[in-house]
Write a protein that holds these residues in place. Structure first.
Motif, PDB file in Angstrom:
ATOM      1  N   THR A 120       2.966 -12.178  -7.649  1.00  0.00           N
ATOM      2  CA  THR A 120       3.344 -11.217  -6.752  1.00  0.00           C
ATOM      3  C   THR A 120       4.043 -10.028  -7.395  1.00  0.00           C
ATOM      4  N   LEU A 121       3.857  -9.043  -6.870  1.00  0.00           N
ATOM      5  CA  LEU A 121       4.541  -7.907  -7.428  1.00  0.00           C
ATOM      6  C   LEU A 121       5.469  -7.057  -6.394  1.00  0.00           C
ATOM      7  N   ASP A 122       6.529  -6.786  -6.342  1.00  0.00           N
ATOM      8  CA  ASP A 122       7.429  -6.170  -5.646  1.00  0.00           C
ATOM      9  C   ASP A 122       7.504  -4.733  -5.980  1.00  0.00           C
ATOM     10  N   ILE A 123       7.496  -3.784  -5.267  1.00  0.00           N
ATOM     11  CA  ILE A 123       7.823  -2.204  -5.555  1.00  0.00           C
ATOM     12  C   ILE A 123       8.898  -1.587  -4.729  1.00  0.00           C
ATOM     13  N   SER A 124       9.867  -0.802  -5.141  1.00  0.00           N
ATOM     14  CA  SER A 124      10.727  -0.086  -4.412  1.00  0.00           C
ATOM     15  C   SER A 124      10.462   1.284  -4.902  1.00  0.00           C
ATOM     16  N   TRP A 125      10.050   2.013  -3.525  1.00  0.00           N
ATOM     17  CA  TRP A 125       9.626   3.518  -3.793  1.00  0.00           C
ATOM     18  C   TRP A 125      10.703   4.626  -3.591  1.00  0.00           C
ATOM     19  N   SER A 126      10.535   5.786  -4.243  1.00  0.00           N
ATOM     20  CA  SER A 126      11.352   6.840  -3.952  1.00  0.00           C
ATOM     21  C   SER A 126      11.515   7.363  -2.819  1.00  0.00           C
ATOM     22  N   ASP A 127      10.652   7.012  -1.605  1.00  0.00           N
ATOM     23  CA  ASP A 127      10.599   7.472  -0.448  1.00  0.00           C
ATOM     24  C   ASP A 127      11.521   6.388   0.548  1.00  0.00           C
ATOM     25  N   GLY A 128      11.963   5.408  -0.249  1.00  0.00           N
ATOM     26  CA  GLY A 128      12.980   4.278   0.396  1.00  0.00           C
ATOM     27  C   GLY A 128      12.198   3.233   1.092  1.00  0.00           C
TER      28      GLY A 128
END
Length: 406
Positions: free
Chosen positions: A85-93
Motif C-alpha cells: 500500500t501507498l499512503d499520500i497526504s495532499w496539499s488540500d489537507g
C-alpha cells in the motif's frame, strides 16, 4: 495480471506534478522484475477511494469537480513495510491510500493502455468466404448453464460477429431464456420478440418467402439494434430458405484499400432509410446516414446497408446519384463474393452483429413442406459487453476497472 502478493512498491517519489512509483513484480518464470510508472498528482487525488471521495456500494465518485484542485501537490508519501500500500497526504489537507495492485492496473504505460483496450470489446477479426467451415459453434445448453462457455461464446461473437448455437429446444421460450441470462431484449417497433413466418399481409418483407438481399435490420433507427438472434423452430424442406452472411467490415476494408473513391463516397454520403406500417403500434420511422460509418481516425464502426428499406428519396445533389449507385452495387457484389451460407435446421440459432455482419436469405415457395418459422430478437452491445465483464470477474477473477480489488 499478477496477484497482489507478487507486486511490491519499493519506492515512491515526487516528480514535478507526477508521482513516480518503482516496484517489483514476479514474472511468469518466477523471476523478479523491477519497473516504474508515473501518475499525475491530479489523477490520484481524483481517484481517491476513501469513503469521503468514493461510494463503494454505488462504485461511484463522490468527489465533485468543483471541489478538485487540479494543481494539487503531495505533502508526504509512505510505503507500507510489505510494499502493498501507498499512503499520500495532499496539499488540500486530504489523505489517500492506494493498494499496489489497484495502482498497477491503472498504469499509464503504453503497453498497459493497449492491454486495457479489450475492456471495451474484442479486437475484430475480419473474414471472407473461407470462414464457411470456421463459424464458431457452441452447445446451447452449455452456454445457458456454464459461465465459462458463455464467456467463450460471447467473446467469439464479439470477435467475429457470427456464431451458431446448437441443440436449442424447438419452442418460442428459448430466446427469453438465453437473453435473460445476459440482460434483456431490445424493444423495437416489431416488439421484443418477433416471429419470421409467411404472412399474407406482411408489414415486413422478412414475413414472406421472397429472396432478401444482404442487409442489416432496422437501419431507420438512429440507434439501431446491434446484436441479432434468429432461432430456427421449423425449416422448409423445399429449396430455399437458407441464410447467407457476409462480414461488412471485411468488405469495407477491402474497398478502402482497393476502391478508395467508392469507399469515400459510401463513408461520407448519407443515405435515407424508412419503415412505415403497424405492428405493436402505428409507426413511421426514418433516418439517414452513410452506409459505411467511421470514426475520426477512419476506423470502421458500423455498416448501415439495406436495399429493401432504403427510402425512395435521395436528398443528395443530382450529380452524385449515379456514382453512388455504382458504389452501392460494388459494395453489394463484394458482400456476395465473400459470403458464407447456412440453411438452419430446427434446433439451431444464429447470433450475429447486426451493424457489422450483413445477412441475406434465399427465397422459398409456400407449398407442401414449405413452412418456415424463425424466432427473432435483438440486444445491444452495451448490455452484452457488460455481461462479458461480469463473466470475466466470475471466471477469471480479474477485470480492468473493477473496484472489487479494494
Amino acid at each position: 495480471m499478477a496477484s497482489n502478493q507478487n507486486i511490491h512498491i519499493i519506492k515512491a517519489e515526487q516528480e514535478d506534478g507526477y508521482l513516480k512509483i518503482t516496484w517489483t513484480t514476479k514474472g511468469d518464470s518466477n523471476d523478479t522484475l523491477e519497473s516504474s510508472d508515473r501518475y499525475p498528482n491530479v489523477f490520484l487525488r481524483d481517484s481517491c477511494q476513501c469513503s469521503q471521495c468514493f461510494n463503494a456500494s454505488a462504485k461511484s465518485r463522490l468527489l465533485l469537480m468543483s471541489d478538485l484542485d487540479v494543481d494539487v501537490t503531495v505533502n508526504s508519501l509512505k510505503v507500507s513495510d510489505d510494499g502493498h500500500t501507498l499512503d499520500i497526504s495532499w496539499s488540500d489537507g486530504h489523505h489517500s491510500q492506494f493498494e499496489a495492485m489497484w495502482l498497477k492496473k491503472r498504469s499509464f504505460n503504453p503497453d498497459e493502455i493497449a492491454k486495457r483496450e479489450i475492456y471495451y470489446g474484442e479486437k475484430k477479426q475480419l473474414w471472407n468466404k473461407k470462414f464457411q467451415d470456421e463459424i464458431p459453434k457452441f452447445s446451447f445448453p452449455e452456454v445457458l448453464n456454464d459461465k465459462k462457455t458463455r464467456l467463450e461464446w460471447l467473446t467469439m461473437l464479439d470477435r467475429y460477429g457470427l456464431t451458431l448455437l446448437q441443440d436449442v429446444p424447438c419452442d418460442d421460450k428459448q430466446l427469453h431464456r438465453l437473453i435473460n441470462k445476459i440482460a434483456y431484449m431490445r424493444l423495437t417497433n416489431y416488439g421484443s420478440l418477433f416471429s419470421v413466418v409467411n404472412n399474407p399481409n406482411p408489414n415486413n418483407l422478412a414475413y414472406t418467402g421472397a429472396t432478401l438481399g444482404y442487409h442489416m435490420d432496422l437501419p431507420f433507427y438512429e440507434y439501431s439494434p446491434q446484436v441479432q438472434f434468429l432461432q430456427c423452430v421449423k425449416q422448409t424442406s423445399c429449396e430455399g430458405g437458407a441464410n447467407l452472411f457476409s462480414d461488412g467490415f471485411y468488405t469495407a476494408t477491402y474497398m478502402r484499400d482497393n476502391h478508395p473513391d467508392e469507399y469515400k463516397l459510401l463513408s461520407t454520403t448519407p443515405v435515407d432509410y424508412y419503415d412505415v406500417g403497424k405492428d405493436s403500434y402505428d409507426f413511421h420511422l426514418a433516418y439517414r446516414r452513410p452506409i459505411i460509418c467511421v470514426d475520426k481516425a477512419d476506423e470502421i464502426k458500423a455498416i448501415y446497408f439495406n436495399q429493401q428499406v432504403r427510402a425512395y428519396i435521395l436528398n443528395l445533389p443530382l450529380e452524385i446519384i449515379q456514382p453512388l449507385y455504382k458504389a452501392m452495387k460494388l459494395f453489394y457484389t463484394l458482400l456476395d463474393e465473400n459470403s458464407v451460407k447456412h440453411k438452419m435446421k430446427p434446433g439451431e440459432m444464429v447470433v450475429f452483429d447486426n451493424i457489422r455482419v450483413k445477412h441475406a436469405r434465399t427465397g422459398y415457395e409456400m407449398k407442401e413442406g414449405g413452412g418456415r418459422h424463425l424466432e427473432g430478437a435483438y440486444m445491444d452491445w452495451d448490455e452484452v459487453h457488460s455481461h462479458m465483464r461480469v463473466l470475466k470477474e466470475h471466471v477469471m477473477g480479474d477485470v480492468y476497472y473493477s473496484h472489487s480489488d479494494q
